[in-house]
Design an enzyme around this catalytic site. Structure first.
Site, PDB file in Angstrom:
ATOM      1  N   ASP A  95     -11.073  46.771  40.605  1.00  0.00           N
ATOM      2  CA  ASP A  95     -11.692  47.835  41.385  1.00  0.00           C
ATOM      3  C   ASP A  95     -12.803  47.243  42.247  1.00  0.00           C
ATOM      4  O   ASP A  95     -13.642  46.470  41.756  1.00  0.00           O
ATOM      5  CB  ASP A  95     -12.262  48.904  40.450  1.00  0.00           C
ATOM      6  CG  ASP A  95     -12.724  50.136  41.200  1.00  0.00           C
ATOM      7  OD1 ASP A  95     -11.857  50.972  41.522  1.00  0.00           O
ATOM      8  OD2 ASP A  95     -13.935  50.274  41.458  1.00  0.00           O
ATOM      9  N   ILE A  96     -12.821  47.591  43.551  1.00  0.00           N
ATOM     10  CA  ILE A  96     -13.866  47.114  44.450  1.00  0.00           C
ATOM     11  C   ILE A  96     -15.167  47.839  44.118  1.00  0.00           C
ATOM     12  O   ILE A  96     -15.214  49.065  44.114  1.00  0.00           O
ATOM     13  CB  ILE A  96     -13.481  47.342  45.918  1.00  0.00           C
ATOM     14  CG1 ILE A  96     -12.160  46.626  46.247  1.00  0.00           C
ATOM     15  CG2 ILE A  96     -14.590  46.857  46.850  1.00  0.00           C
ATOM     16  CD1 ILE A  96     -11.661  46.864  47.652  1.00  0.00           C
ATOM     17  N   GLU A 138      -9.434  52.308  46.013  1.00  0.00           N
ATOM     18  CA  GLU A 138      -9.920  50.928  46.081  1.00  0.00           C
ATOM     19  C   GLU A 138      -9.539  50.131  44.844  1.00  0.00           C
ATOM     20  O   GLU A 138     -10.137  49.100  44.551  1.00  0.00           O
ATOM     21  CB  GLU A 138     -11.440  50.902  46.255  1.00  0.00           C
ATOM     22  CG  GLU A 138     -12.235  51.431  45.086  1.00  0.00           C
ATOM     23  CD  GLU A 138     -12.491  52.935  45.140  1.00  0.00           C
ATOM     24  OE1 GLU A 138     -13.462  53.377  44.537  1.00  0.00           O
ATOM     25  OE2 GLU A 138     -11.705  53.656  45.791  1.00  0.00           O
TER      26      GLU A 138
END
Length: 258
Positions: A95-96, A138
């Protein structure tokens, strides 16, 4: 702000709808089409069109990676393989970090560019046999068949460092840096689990990585699911002798070396 060019890694994986020439395909399958006058390569063309549509249905249009549907199909197949072979397999969820801040500060076009560039970086960190997907928003996912527990953290850490080190150009004079958090879980060997359970276990580790401060890797220790020789015999329909039983056949005392 000028619109960033599409990522070469993304565009190279996508099928252009114009190339499929759907109007021609529709004419070929129309009931009024004279089969005798149809071009000789009509069957081949229709097959290529079907293949192109299938490819579109399995790809994320922004990044060119596998989409969630394809990813879940791969997870199911990998669970089946590990249950039968007992080999290792690792699932990573990535996950960003603070991605909303990127969108709020630089705009959604910049956010799209970040997603494309992170996808490109991730693609350079995995093997051809691995499945890399955009899981949603994301978040990305990687299925790594044959990944031993001793190497899992090393692989995930290399991915994390590669993203952290990258400068992502979101405008002609603007670059941003992002980090990712990674959670991972190994498939249950010799056990037919479920896709949702495997994903949930990896997701729990991702939550722990986020809670610990982000930009880090958290991988669940490989669970013990050892299968005895007798259980393997039941799995494969082969009767294995009990452990410690060297040879069930009677021996001739004169054959003894003593």
């Amino acid at each position: 702000m000028p619109t960033p060019a599409a990522s070469p890694a993304a565009s190279s994986h996508l099928v252009d709808l114009h190339d499929l020439r759907l109007d021609e395909a529709r004419a070929l399958v129309s009931p009024v089409t004279n089969k005798a006058t149809a071009p000789p390569n009509a069957t081949r063309y229709l097959q290529s069109m079907i293949d192109g549509l299938c490819e579109l249905s399995l790809r994320d249009p922004l990044t060119g990676l596998a989409n969630r549907r394809h990813f879940l199909n791969v997870v199911e197949c990998e669970i089946d393989r590990v249950a039968r072979s007992g080999e290792s397999a690792l699932l990573l969820l990535l996950d960003i970090d603070h991605f909303k801040h990127v969108n709020d500060t630089h705009g959604h076009l910049a956010g799209d560019r970040v997603l494309q560039e992170v996808a490109r970086i991730l693609a350079t960190c995995v093997r051809p046999m691995d499945t890399l997907a955009r899981y949603g928003g994301e978040e990305f996912a990687v299925v790594l068949p044959g990944c031993q527990a001793a190497f899992g953290h090393t692989v995930a850490e290399r991915i994390r460092q590669s993203v952290e080190a990258a400068s992502i150009r979101v405008a002609s004079s603007k670059e941003v840096h992002v980090t990712i958090s990674i959670g991972g879980a190994f498939a249950l060997q010799w056990i037919r689990s479920t896709a949702s359970l495997w994903v949930d276990r990896a997701d729990l580790q991702l939550y722990k990585a986020k809670a610990a401060g982000r930009n880090r890797v958290h991988i669940e220790e490989q669970p013990s699911s050892t299968v005895t020789a007798e259980e393997k015999g039941l799995l494969f329909g082969t009767l294995y002798p009990p452990s410690g039983w060297d040879d069930p056949s009677p021996q001739n005392p004169t054959d003894s070396a003593f």
